[in-house]
Scaffold this active site. Sequence first.
Site, short mmCIF file in Angstrom:
data_model
loop_
_atom_site.label_atom_id
_atom_site.label_comp_id
_atom_site.label_asym_id
_atom_site.label_seq_id
_atom_site.Cartn_x
_atom_site.Cartn_y
_atom_site.Cartn_z
N LYS A 1 7.07 7.05 2.44
CA LYS A 1 7.84 6.04 3.16
C LYS A 1 8.75 5.27 2.20
CE LYS A 1 4.29 5.63 6.70
NZ LYS A 1 3.44 6.70 6.09
N GLY B 1 3.90 7.42 -1.37
CA GLY B 1 5.30 7.13 -1.56
C GLY B 1 6.29 7.79 -0.63
N CYS C 1 -2.94 5.91 9.87
CA CYS C 1 -3.14 7.30 10.28
C CYS C 1 -4.52 7.47 10.89
CB CYS C 1 -2.93 8.26 9.10
SG CYS C 1 -3.93 7.90 7.64
N ASP D 1 1.24 -1.29 -4.84
CA ASP D 1 -0.04 -0.61 -4.64
C ASP D 1 -0.98 -1.05 -5.75
OD1 ASP D 1 -0.88 2.02 -2.81
OD2 ASP D 1 -2.06 1.84 -4.66
N CYS E 1 0.86 -1.20 0.00
CA CYS E 1 0.00 0.00 0.00
C CYS E 1 0.89 1.24 0.00
CB CYS E 1 -0.95 0.01 1.18
SG CYS E 1 -1.92 -1.51 1.40
N ALA E 2 1.83 1.28 -0.93
CA ALA E 2 2.96 2.22 -0.88
C ALA E 2 2.61 3.66 -1.22
CB ALA E 2 4.07 1.75 -1.82
N ALA E 3 1.66 3.87 -2.14
CA ALA E 3 1.35 5.24 -2.55
C ALA E 3 0.77 6.03 -1.37
CB ALA E 3 0.36 5.21 -3.72
N ASP F 1 -2.70 -5.99 -5.73
CA ASP F 1 -3.52 -5.87 -4.53
C ASP F 1 -2.75 -6.50 -3.37
OD1 ASP F 1 -5.40 -6.00 -2.50
OD2 ASP F 1 -7.05 -6.47 -3.84
N ASP G 1 1.42 0.11 5.53
CA ASP G 1 0.72 1.34 5.87
C ASP G 1 -0.72 1.13 5.40
OD1 ASP G 1 -0.16 3.87 6.40
OD2 ASP G 1 1.36 4.91 5.22
#
Length: 468
Positions: free
Chosen positions: A284, A282, A394, A299, A278-280, A325, A341
């Site tokens: 991190k 970006g 978050c 992502d 779930c990188a976007a 996914d 994340d």
Amino acid sequence: MSKAVTNDRGARYGKRPPARQRSAPNPSAPPSSADGLLARDVAVSALFSVLIEKRPFDDVFAKAAAARNLVARDRAFARLIATTVLRNRGSLQAVLRTYLEKPLPEHLGRLEQILLAAAAQLLLIKTPPHAAISLAVDQCRADRIGKRFGNLANAVLRRLSESGSGRLASLDNVMLTFPDWLIDRWSRTYGVAEARQIARASLSEPPLDITVKSDADTWASCLNGVALPTGSIRCSHVGRIEELDGYNDGAWWVQDAAAALPVKLLGDVSGLSVLDLCAAPGGKTAQLAAGGARVLAVDKSAGRLARLQENLQRLGLSAEISVADAQSFSSETAFDVVLLDAPCTATGTIRRHPDILYLKRPEDVAALAALQAKLLRQAASLVKSGGTLLYCTCSLEPEEGEEQIAAFLSEHRDFRRRPIALDETVIPLLWRTADGDLRTLPSYFSEFPDGLRGLDGFYAAMLVKADC
């Protein structure tokens, strides 16, 4: 290093920023009449999409601004109007009602959003009354459904411009704007007093936080910012980010100071293989790559990954990219570190995304917690023996943080928690849970002057997989 002072929470802060050496475009300065009408139309269109159609603000605003070909200054003014309304909708509605003899009928096109946008300009942004009122009336008369209310809008807004400020100041914007379910949740989790501080901080406009590749103190001075003890730089800059020193050189990227903390918990990542699920967008991924890790960023959104790749190119960093996914992603090899994340309610980022107040519902917490549990199980399968699973969200909701990790550890006996090891001058004890995880709140950094306060709400836990 910057000279530091100690506050009552035990954290160390860098120097106050020096006086600005150059002026920046002011988004609160209204555009010319013709351009001003376009900017206000974009703001109202975005508000209608969020408040009535329940669509995410960033998406609808970007499309509306592009469709009207807004220049940077007008785009900034339109965004300022819209976000000011979203942060103060309850109190603005209450003030407007005092000038109406009877409630407005339903299904009046964009009339309410036009009135809210004009009220925000008059009472909070301090736009000259003649511009805010006349252009709001023009908007009413151009609206197919609300056009017959142009005279009403004119009368109401004139009266509001004369006496509305005092009425607005007497209202409790937190209680009028925040949904009851969220205040109730935070009161149970953090206590009534802290919940109110969190909500108040969440309704303020955030400063600009920056992560630099190196030499934070020098860049803080160059950008007229504050070097935070966590390593981020905080600026009260207004204007185009692309015009700041170092942007085109790839020296830094925008990232909230709290969002930059989870990767720092890992310490030295040089040479490690890291899977960023779930990188976007970006931030991190950039931190990991800048630290010398070999990163695979995953992502499911090709568009978001394309923007991530563009940012890495600007920064002169590299990472492998994969559109997939995270729930079903698999790899023939395991990783030293898997960073998850996870998608969440994002209730810790309301100050940056005030549309969350209108888009999220109580039932979203359970639904997203269920998704996070699935993602955690999949992420755990990709960690090599002795490796680390870094989980973060978050969200301020314990079901998406502390309770999520407790449930995971009860089911995965081959993992154990690794408590935060960073010095207290970097991450104060107040930011650490009893179990040693990270928990930040929007009410932190309240000691800063106006325009520099606050922090995104974040939770992070490090879990180590046993050696086989």
